[in-house]
Design a protein around this motif. Structure first.
Motif, PDB file in Angstrom:
ATOM      1  N   TYR A 125      39.749  39.795  51.578  1.00  0.00           N
ATOM      2  CA  TYR A 125      38.564  40.118  49.916  1.00  0.00           C
ATOM      3  C   TYR A 125      37.614  38.570  50.327  1.00  0.00           C
ATOM      4  CZ  TYR A 125      40.221  44.453  48.739  1.00  0.00           C
ATOM      5  OH  TYR A 125      41.215  45.465  49.057  1.00  0.00           O
ATOM      6  N   ALA A 126      36.331  38.726  49.836  1.00  0.00           N
ATOM      7  CA  ALA A 126      35.734  37.446  49.212  1.00  0.00           C
ATOM      8  C   ALA A 126      34.399  38.113  48.198  1.00  0.00           C
ATOM      9  CB  ALA A 126      35.626  36.708  50.700  1.00  0.00           C
ATOM     10  N   PRO A 127      34.100  37.331  47.682  1.00  0.00           N
ATOM     11  CA  PRO A 127      32.515  37.153  47.006  1.00  0.00           C
ATOM     12  C   PRO A 127      31.599  36.766  48.048  1.00  0.00           C
ATOM     13  CG  PRO A 127      33.905  34.992  46.452  1.00  0.00           C
ATOM     14  CD  PRO A 127      34.317  35.779  47.355  1.00  0.00           C
ATOM     15  N   SER A 128      32.152  36.517  48.894  1.00  0.00           N
ATOM     16  CA  SER A 128      30.999  35.962  49.988  1.00  0.00           C
ATOM     17  C   SER A 128      29.788  36.797  50.396  1.00  0.00           C
ATOM     18  CB  SER A 128      31.604  34.700  51.001  1.00  0.00           C
ATOM     19  OG  SER A 128      31.854  36.035  52.351  1.00  0.00           O
ATOM     20  N   LYS A 129      30.443  38.152  50.776  1.00  0.00           N
ATOM     21  CA  LYS A 129      28.903  39.222  51.234  1.00  0.00           C
ATOM     22  C   LYS A 129      28.190  39.066  50.043  1.00  0.00           C
ATOM     23  CE  LYS A 129      30.216  38.586  55.569  1.00  0.00           C
ATOM     24  NZ  LYS A 129      29.599  37.578  55.699  1.00  0.00           N
ATOM     25  N   THR A 130      29.037  39.611  48.857  1.00  0.00           N
ATOM     26  CA  THR A 130      28.363  40.170  48.182  1.00  0.00           C
ATOM     27  C   THR A 130      27.749  39.655  46.677  1.00  0.00           C
ATOM     28  OG1 THR A 130      30.579  41.310  47.619  1.00  0.00           O
ATOM     29  CG2 THR A 130      28.900  41.389  45.373  1.00  0.00           C
ATOM     30  N   PHE A 131      28.191  38.253  46.936  1.00  0.00           N
ATOM     31  CA  PHE A 131      26.916  37.375  46.447  1.00  0.00           C
ATOM     32  C   PHE A 131      26.573  36.138  47.155  1.00  0.00           C
ATOM     33  CE2 PHE A 131      30.097  39.172  43.149  1.00  0.00           C
ATOM     34  CZ  PHE A 131      29.227  38.981  42.128  1.00  0.00           C
ATOM     35  N   ASN A 132      26.873  35.926  48.459  1.00  0.00           N
ATOM     36  CA  ASN A 132      26.241  34.967  49.913  1.00  0.00           C
ATOM     37  C   ASN A 132      26.009  34.076  49.360  1.00  0.00           C
ATOM     38  OD1 ASN A 132      24.291  35.120  51.961  1.00  0.00           O
ATOM     39  ND2 ASN A 132      22.587  34.357  49.923  1.00  0.00           N
ATOM     40  N   LEU A 133      27.343  34.071  49.909  1.00  0.00           N
ATOM     41  CA  LEU A 133      28.060  32.223  49.633  1.00  0.00           C
ATOM     42  C   LEU A 133      29.020  31.780  50.684  1.00  0.00           C
ATOM     43  CD1 LEU A 133      30.087  33.523  45.649  1.00  0.00           C
ATOM     44  CD2 LEU A 133      27.669  31.938  45.959  1.00  0.00           C
ATOM     45  N   ALA A 134      28.366  31.939  51.619  1.00  0.00           N
ATOM     46  CA  ALA A 134      29.759  32.551  53.369  1.00  0.00           C
ATOM     47  C   ALA A 134      29.728  30.739  52.792  1.00  0.00           C
ATOM     48  CB  ALA A 134      28.654  33.190  54.141  1.00  0.00           C
ATOM     49  N   GLY A 135      28.490  30.232  52.536  1.00  0.00           N
ATOM     50  CA  GLY A 135      28.853  28.253  52.717  1.00  0.00           C
ATOM     51  C   GLY A 135      29.564  27.996  52.167  1.00  0.00           C
ATOM     52  N   LEU A 136      29.652  28.370  51.257  1.00  0.00           N
ATOM     53  CA  LEU A 136      31.166  28.587  50.186  1.00  0.00           C
ATOM     54  C   LEU A 136      32.810  27.813  50.756  1.00  0.00           C
ATOM     55  CD1 LEU A 136      29.208  28.644  46.832  1.00  0.00           C
ATOM     56  CD2 LEU A 136      29.475  26.220  47.887  1.00  0.00           C
ATOM     57  N   VAL A 137      32.445  29.030  51.562  1.00  0.00           N
ATOM     58  CA  VAL A 137      33.674  29.515  52.330  1.00  0.00           C
ATOM     59  C   VAL A 137      35.116  29.675  50.891  1.00  0.00           C
ATOM     60  CG1 VAL A 137      36.290  29.030  53.386  1.00  0.00           C
ATOM     61  CG2 VAL A 137      33.945  27.896  53.858  1.00  0.00           C
ATOM     62  N   GLY A 138      35.543  31.207  50.609  1.00  0.00           N
ATOM     63  CA  GLY A 138      35.983  30.924  49.845  1.00  0.00           C
ATOM     64  C   GLY A 138      36.657  32.849  49.893  1.00  0.00           C
ATOM     65  N   SER A 139      37.891  32.850  50.606  1.00  0.00           N
ATOM     66  CA  SER A 139      38.074  34.526  50.308  1.00  0.00           C
ATOM     67  C   SER A 139      39.376  34.273  49.995  1.00  0.00           C
ATOM     68  CB  SER A 139      38.024  34.973  52.202  1.00  0.00           C
ATOM     69  OG  SER A 139      36.687  34.600  52.253  1.00  0.00           O
ATOM     70  N   TYR A 140      39.683  35.565  50.079  1.00  0.00           N
ATOM     71  CA  TYR A 140      41.800  35.178  49.171  1.00  0.00           C
ATOM     72  C   TYR A 140      42.568  36.931  49.937  1.00  0.00           C
ATOM     73  CZ  TYR A 140      39.142  38.375  46.411  1.00  0.00           C
ATOM     74  OH  TYR A 140      37.906  39.310  45.952  1.00  0.00           O
ATOM     75  N   HIS A 141      43.821  36.552  49.532  1.00  0.00           N
ATOM     76  CA  HIS A 141      44.929  37.930  50.623  1.00  0.00           C
ATOM     77  C   HIS A 141      44.767  38.233  49.390  1.00  0.00           C
ATOM     78  CE1 HIS A 141      47.989  34.710  51.152  1.00  0.00           C
ATOM     79  NE2 HIS A 141      48.392  35.974  49.926  1.00  0.00           N
ATOM     80  N   ILE A 142      44.745  39.861  49.641  1.00  0.00           N
ATOM     81  CA  ILE A 142      46.218  40.595  48.255  1.00  0.00           C
ATOM     82  C   ILE A 142      46.849  41.608  49.404  1.00  0.00           C
ATOM     83  CG2 ILE A 142      46.379  42.750  47.072  1.00  0.00           C
ATOM     84  CD1 ILE A 142      43.651  42.387  46.024  1.00  0.00           C
ATOM     85  N   ILE A 143      47.883  40.762  49.253  1.00  0.00           N
ATOM     86  CA  ILE A 143      49.429  41.373  49.762  1.00  0.00           C
ATOM     87  C   ILE A 143      50.623  41.856  49.129  1.00  0.00           C
ATOM     88  CG2 ILE A 143      50.982  40.570  52.087  1.00  0.00           C
ATOM     89  CD1 ILE A 143      48.712  38.598  53.276  1.00  0.00           C
ATOM     90  N   TYR A 144      51.318  43.227  48.694  1.00  0.00           N
ATOM     91  CA  TYR A 144      52.084  43.749  47.840  1.00  0.00           C
ATOM     92  C   TYR A 144      52.981  43.211  48.409  1.00  0.00           C
ATOM     93  CZ  TYR A 144      48.038  45.874  45.268  1.00  0.00           C
ATOM     94  OH  TYR A 144      47.024  46.142  44.508  1.00  0.00           O
ATOM     95  N   ASN A 145      53.736  43.307  49.783  1.00  0.00           N
ATOM     96  CA  ASN A 145      54.908  43.182  50.505  1.00  0.00           C
ATOM     97  C   ASN A 145      55.297  41.429  50.224  1.00  0.00           C
ATOM     98  OD1 ASN A 145      57.012  42.227  52.219  1.00  0.00           O
ATOM     99  ND2 ASN A 145      56.755  44.892  52.301  1.00  0.00           N
ATOM    100  N   ASP A 146      56.950  41.860  49.550  1.00  0.00           N
ATOM    101  CA  ASP A 146      56.547  40.152  49.401  1.00  0.00           C
ATOM    102  C   ASP A 146      57.534  40.058  51.213  1.00  0.00           C
ATOM    103  OD1 ASP A 146      56.423  39.661  46.937  1.00  0.00           O
ATOM    104  OD2 ASP A 146      58.548  40.531  46.562  1.00  0.00           O
ATOM    105  N   GLY A 147      57.860  40.169  51.584  1.00  0.00           N
ATOM    106  CA  GLY A 147      58.416  39.264  52.899  1.00  0.00           C
ATOM    107  C   GLY A 147      56.776  38.983  53.984  1.00  0.00           C
ATOM    108  N   LEU A 148      56.036  40.468  54.287  1.00  0.00           N
ATOM    109  CA  LEU A 148      54.797  40.059  54.892  1.00  0.00           C
ATOM    110  C   LEU A 148      54.010  38.697  53.598  1.00  0.00           C
ATOM    111  CD1 LEU A 148      52.957  41.219  56.627  1.00  0.00           C
ATOM    112  CD2 LEU A 148      52.057  42.379  55.675  1.00  0.00           C
ATOM    113  N   ARG A 149      53.898  38.743  53.335  1.00  0.00           N
ATOM    114  CA  ARG A 149      52.959  37.781  52.672  1.00  0.00           C
ATOM    115  C   ARG A 149      53.472  36.676  51.727  1.00  0.00           C
ATOM    116  NH1 ARG A 149      53.582  39.264  47.510  1.00  0.00           N
ATOM    117  NH2 ARG A 149      55.292  38.052  47.318  1.00  0.00           N
ATOM    118  N   ARG A 150      54.724  36.177  52.239  1.00  0.00           N
ATOM    119  CA  ARG A 150      56.081  34.966  52.834  1.00  0.00           C
ATOM    120  C   ARG A 150      55.410  34.544  53.824  1.00  0.00           C
ATOM    121  NH1 ARG A 150      60.421  37.193  50.145  1.00  0.00           N
ATOM    122  NH2 ARG A 150      60.356  36.856  47.573  1.00  0.00           N
TER     123      ARG A 150
END
Ligand SMILES: Cc1ncc(COP(=O)(O)O)c(C=O)c1O
Length: 403
Positions: A243-268
Motif C-alpha cells: 500500500y502507499a499514500p502516494s496515489k491517494t495524495f499525490n506523493l510519489a515524489g516523496l517515496v513511501g510505500s509499505y507492506h502488510i504481511i501477516y505470515n511471520d515466515g513470509l514477512r521475515r
C-alpha cells in the motif's frame, strides 16, 4: 468544495516527470512534444495535477523547520496512522505494527519479494492489460511474465478468467502471482466473490500472491475495496500486500510505500532480504507526510478528491462514447485511469493506433500508448486534472484526432 481541485498549477520546470520528461525517451513510454501553438496537457504518468492535502505540506514544513535531518527512528505515530487508516475500511481489524514494514515504493517491495520468492528464469502470473511497471519488477530481474488476459463479460466488465489462470499456473509451474487490486489500467475494483475465486485457484496451486493495493483508497461510490488478505484465512497467510499514500495524495515524489504481511515466515524472509543491504530506508519527510495524509483532514480531502475524479470519469465516458464512434470507454470503478479501446475506430477509419496516438501528441493531448499495458489498440488516459484541462483535451481530440 473546501479544497482546491480547480487551480491550474504550473509544474513545468518543477521536477515533474509529467511535464519535463515529455519527448525525452527516458523510459521509452513518454508522449512526444506537441507542435508549436499547443500547450501540453499531461494525461499519462499516474500522478495528479492537484495540490495535495494541506495537512501534508503543513506537517512537512513543521518538521523541516527543525533543521536537523540526521538518522531517525520510525515513529509510533507512523505505524499507528497506517493501522487507523487501513482499519477504517472495516478490514485489517487485527493489524498491528508488527505486520507493517516500510518499502521504497511498491516497486521496491515487488522487487524484493520477487527476488525472495522466485529464481531467475521462473515465471510469474500477471493479468493483462497490465500496469507497465510490473514488467520491470519481473523481467528486469530475469523472471518471465505470463499474462492471463482479463476478458470482458456481456456487459463489458473486465473479469478474471479463472480457468485460464489455472491452466497457465500449471503449464509454467508458477508459484508467484502479482495481483493488481484495484486494477490499473482497467479501473476494476474486484469484488469479494471474484477475489474468493482467484484465491481458490492460487490455493489449489500453492501460489503466493503479491497484492499491489496502491489504488485501494480511490474507489468510487457503490464499490468497495476488499484487501486480498481479508478474503479468508488462506489468503491472510499467503498474500503479501503493498500500500502507499502516494496515489491517494499525490506523493510519489516523496517515496513511501509499505507492506502488510501477516505470515511471520513470509514477512521475515522479505524483511531479511531488504535489511541485509540497508537500501530500504525511509526519508524523514516522507514519514511526516504519511502522518499528515492518514489523518482526519486527509480523509476529508480524499472524499472531495473522489467526487472530482469520479465526476471526471463520468464526464469523460459520456463525452467519448457519444462523440467518437468506435472508441469504447467503460466507466471505471476506481483509480483515475481510463483505458480506451480504439479498435472500432481504427477499423472504421483505416487509421492505425499509432496514427491516433501521434495525432493526439501533436496537439498536446498527452495520453499514453496502451500497447505498453498489453492493450493492442488502446490508449490510457489519466483523469486527475482540473476539469477545464480535460475539457480542453476532449475538444482537441474532437477537432484534431477522431476526425
Ligand atoms: C499498480 C501500481 N503499482 C505501483 C505503482 C508505483 O508505485 P510506487 O511509486 O510506490 O513504486 C503504480 C504507479 O502508477 C501503479 O499504478
Amino acid at each position: 468544495m473546501k479544497y482546491d481541485f480547480t487551480s491550474i498549477i504550473n509544474r513545468k520546470g518543477m521536477d515533474a516527470t509529467a511535464y519535463d520528461s515529455v519527448g525525452q525517451y527516458k523510459w521509452g513510454i513518454e508522449p512526444e512534444l506537441p507542435e508549436e501553438g499547443f500547450d501540453f496537457i499531461p494525461l499519462w504518468v499516474a500522478d495528479m495535477n492537484f495540490p495535495t492535502c494541506p495537512a501534508i505540506t503543513r506537517r512537512m514544513i513543521e518538521r523541516a523547520e527543525h533543521p536537523l535531518f540526521g538518522y531517525f527512528n520510525y515513529s509510533e505515530e507512523y505505524y499507528q496512522s497506517i493501522i487507523n487508516w487501513r482499519r477504517a475500511g472495516g478490514f485489517h481489524v487485527d493489524l498491528t505494527r508488527a505486520h507493517i514494514g516500510y518499502e521504497n515504493g511498491v516497486h521496491g517491495f515487488l522487487s524484493t519479494a520477487v527476488e525472495v520468492l522466485t529464481q531467475p528464469g521462473d515465471h510469474i502470473l500477471l493479468h493483462s492489460p497490465v500496469y507497465v511497471g510490473f514488467k520491470g519488477d519481473v523481467e528486469g530481474l530475469g523472471r518471465h511474465s505470463v499474462y492471463s488476459p482479463l476478458v470482458r463479460d456481456e456487459s463489458g466488465v473486465w473479469r478474471m478468467d479463472y480457468d485460464d489462470m489455472d491452466r497457465k499456473i500449471k503449464e509454467f509451474n508458477i508459484k508467484t502471482c502479482i495481483l493488481c487490486s484495484p486494477h490499473n489500467p482497467s479501473g476494476r475494483v474486484w469484488t469479494m466473490a471474484e477475489l474468493e475465486k482467484a484465491m481458490q485457484v492460487f490455493e489449489a496451486n500453492d501460489v503466493t500472491v503479491l497484492s499491489d493495493e496502491i489504488w485501494a483508497d480511490l474507489v468510487f461510490k457503490g464499490h468497495q475495496h476488499i484487501p486480498a488478505q481479508c478474503v479468508n484465512q488462506w489468503a491472510r497467510e499467503h498474500v503479501a500486500a503493498a500500500y502507499a499514500p502516494s496515489k491517494t495524495f499525490n506523493l510519489a515524489g516523496l517515496v513511501g510505500s509499505y507492506h502488510i504481511i501477516y505470515n511471520d515466515g513470509l514477512r521475515r524472509a522479505i524483511v531479511r532480504h531488504s535489511e541485509k543491504t540497508h537500501y530500504n530506508e525511509m526519508n524523514v519527510l516522507s514519514m511526516h507526510a504519511l502522518a499528515g495524509a492518514y489523518s482526519g483532514e486527509g480523509r476529508a480531502w480524499m472524499e472531495e478528491l473522489l467526487q472530482v475524479i469520479e465526476g471526471n470519469a463520468r464526464r469523460a465516458c459520456e463525452y467519448i462514447n457519444r462523440s467518437f464512434e468506435g472508441v469504447r470507454c467503460d466507466m471505471p470503478e476506481g483509480t483515475y485511469m481510463l483505458f480506451l479501446d480504439c479498435s472500432g475506430y481504427c477499423a472504421r477509419s483505416g487509421r492505425t493506433i499509432d496514427d491516433v496516438i501521434r495525432a493526439g501528441w501533436r496537439v498536446g493531448v498527452g495520453w499514453q500508448d496502451g500497447r505498453h499495458f498489453e492493450g493492442p489498440c488502446h490508449i490510457r488516459l489519466n483523469l486527475a486534472s482540473p476539469r477545464v484541462r480535460l475539457e480542453e483535451a476532449f475538444r482537441r481530440m474532437k477537432e484534431y484526432v477522431f476526425i
